[in-house]
Design a protein around this motif. Structure first.
Motif, PDB file in Angstrom:
ATOM      1  N   LYS A 183       0.827  -1.217   0.000  1.00 24.69           N
ATOM      2  CA  LYS A 183       0.000   0.000   0.000  1.00 24.69           C
ATOM      3  C   LYS A 183       0.861   1.267   0.000  1.00 24.69           C
ATOM      4  O   LYS A 183       0.358   2.368  -0.163  1.00 24.69           O
ATOM      5  N   THR A 184       2.157   1.108   0.261  1.00 26.76           N
ATOM      6  CA  THR A 184       3.006   2.307   0.377  1.00 26.76           C
ATOM      7  C   THR A 184       3.159   2.979  -0.985  1.00 26.76           C
ATOM      8  O   THR A 184       3.548   2.329  -1.956  1.00 26.76           O
ATOM      9  N   ALA A 185       2.857   4.269  -1.026  1.00 27.34           N
ATOM     10  CA  ALA A 185       3.017   5.026  -2.273  1.00 27.34           C
ATOM     11  C   ALA A 185       4.328   5.814  -2.263  1.00 27.34           C
ATOM     12  O   ALA A 185       5.035   5.872  -3.269  1.00 27.34           O
ATOM     13  N   ILE A 186       4.629   6.431  -1.123  1.00 29.08           N
ATOM     14  CA  ILE A 186       5.776   7.348  -1.041  1.00 29.08           C
ATOM     15  C   ILE A 186       6.474   7.179   0.307  1.00 29.08           C
ATOM     16  O   ILE A 186       5.813   6.994   1.336  1.00 29.08           O
ATOM     17  N   VAL A 187       7.799   7.274   0.286  1.00 24.58           N
ATOM     18  CA  VAL A 187       8.577   7.348   1.516  1.00 24.58           C
ATOM     19  C   VAL A 187       9.407   8.628   1.438  1.00 24.58           C
ATOM     20  O   VAL A 187      10.059   8.887   0.413  1.00 24.58           O
ATOM     21  N   ALA A 188       9.343   9.430   2.505  1.00 27.37           N
ATOM     22  CA  ALA A 188      10.101  10.690   2.542  1.00 27.37           C
ATOM     23  C   ALA A 188      11.130  10.608   3.661  1.00 27.37           C
ATOM     24  O   ALA A 188      10.791  10.300   4.799  1.00 27.37           O
ATOM     25  N   VAL A 189      12.378  10.868   3.323  1.00 28.38           N
ATOM     26  CA  VAL A 189      13.434  10.771   4.338  1.00 28.38           C
ATOM     27  C   VAL A 189      14.539  11.779   4.016  1.00 28.38           C
ATOM     28  O   VAL A 189      14.714  12.173   2.862  1.00 28.38           O
TER      29      VAL A 189
END
Ligand code: PLP
Length: 418
Positions: A167-173
């Protein structure tokens, strides 16, 4: 081994020719760096000679357009990416906000089975969190927080793995934290993120001034940093990979949609500031040609990386000295106690003296350093900082700092804390 010629470096910055610039040891560089003379020259030239609406047929307007194109082209050359993939914004925060709105189709309402989740790191500056949180609220999507270790402030890959799903669309780091200074393993993170077909958005604001990003090897789908921290004018630079760009909702006027570099350009920043970006290229080139005279023909990105390695080495020497001295003072150092995988950006607090009093005390030693939460609010809360307004004292070095300035800072801290 080649060393940075500090006298030559300082000659490139008009601030060091001013009375205050000579007096103050400026150790608040993570807030914004001094501006290279080459940048100021180009800015002044633009405002003096062709500050009109660009891209017209008349010669004044024509020169304005050409200068802006040169600014954009230079940034593309410095990063070794196509100018089509670069969006310039008023700041990195503006870039992140625009990007998060543009990501609406990726976390669209009712698409929850496919992609309804965004992961942000607790270590990040709010700049790369707030927009994602608002996007999730608006879309009924889930925002997941990748937590830090409360003692070290560091992120563990295993924790990210637990949060990732189909389900993950985006990861911001962040590439590195503006508080603890740890350099995160972006490609290892990218491998996990891409493993679930999500996109990785990286905040390079804290990293770029210390080591100039090598986008040839970084596997980020979007990378953002601020040129007012890399000796330039006050802009945000956002590089978005082509396949990601294609998936985003354009944020420009409809008739500009065919132009890739305009698709995320929600509001064009100051024209002169764009033109003056060419001065960052001039600065790197001048430093390069001074230190590596035999290799003048290299492309600009190779010059920038060679120079950045010298800058980094110099900063690390100063930072190692600072850390060694801080290690025997009664302070909490936020982040690693040695220079390993760390940038020259040190936050600390004392159990006895407020961070504000430490910053004020350093001013007596003609040292500029600041206290506060530096918008990494969630990180400092997670690390147990009780008074967020007082926050931490942050000493952030740049390549133009001298050992004498760092020694003076240490002497001030010893007098207050020792
Ligand atoms: C790590 C980090 N990210 C983002 C930002 C925001 O950058 P800007 O001021 O260009 O919006 C900052 C600013 O200090 C920062 O340190």
């Amino acid at each position: 081994m080649q060393h940075l010629d500090l006298d030559f470096v300082r000659q490139q910055f008009p601030m060091f020719q001013t009375e205050l610039g000579q007096k103050i040891g400026f150790l608040d560089n993570a807030g914004g760096s001094y501006v290279a003379g080459a940048v100021i020259d180009r800015l002044t030239d633009f405002y003096t000679n062709y500050k009109v609406q660009p891209y017209g047929a008349n010669p004044i307007s024509n020169r304005a357009g050409e200068a802006m194109e040169l600014g954009r082209r230079t940034m593309a050359e410095l990063l070794n990416v196509s100018a089509d993939l670069i969006t310039l914004g008023a700041s990195s925060t503006q870039c992140f906000n625009t990007l998060s709105i543009a990501c609406t189709p990726l976390v669209a309402k009712g698409r929850s089975a496919a992609a309804g989740e965004v992961i942000v790191s607790e270590q990040d500056h709010e700049s790369n969190i707030g927009g994602w949180e608002r996007l999730c609220q608006q879309q009924g999507a889930t925002l997941k927080i990748w937590p830090v270790d409360p003692e070290s402030g560091e992120l563990a890959l295993e924790d990210l793995e637990k949060l990732l799903s189909n389900k993950t669309a985006i990861v911001a780091v962040t590439h590195s934290s503006n508080i603890i200074g740890t350099i995160n393993p972006i490609n290892e993170i990218a491998a996990l993120v891409h493993g679930v077909n999500a996109k990785l958005v990286v905040d390079g604001v804290s990293y770029a001034p210390h080591a100039w990003p090598n986008l040839d090897v970084l596997d980020a789908d979007a990378y953002v940093f601020s040129t007012y921290k890399t000796y330039g004018t006050h802009l945000g630079v956002m590089v978005v990979r082509e396949d990601f760009l294609q998936e985003l909702a354009p944020q420009c006027h409809f008739f500009n949609m065919p132009y890739p570099n305009k698709r995320l350009d929600s509001a064009g920043p100051d024209h002169a500031a764009i033109a003056a970006l060419a001065g960052i290229g001039d600065y790197f080139a001048a430093l390069h040609d001074h230190h590596f005279a035999g290799k003048k023909g290299l492309p600009l990105h190779r010059k920038a990386r060679a120079v950045a390695a010298l800058m980094n080495q110099h900063e690390n020497e100063l930072c190692a000295y600072l850390l060694e001295n801080l290690n025997d003072l009664p302070v909490r150092i936020f982040g690693r106690k040695t220079i390993e995988q760390r940038e020259a950006n040190i936050a600390l607090s004392s159990p006895k003296i407020s961070s504000k009093a430490l910053a004020d005390g350093l001013a007596e030693y003609d040292i500029a350093a600041k206290n506060g939460h530096f918008y990494a609010y969630r990180l400092l809360q997670a690390m147990g900082v009780a008074d967020m307004n007082d926050g931490v004292l942050r000493i952030s070095l740049s390549h133009y700092n001298s050992l004498e300035e760092v020694e003076r800072c240490v002497a001030g801290l010893r007098a207050m804390l020792g």
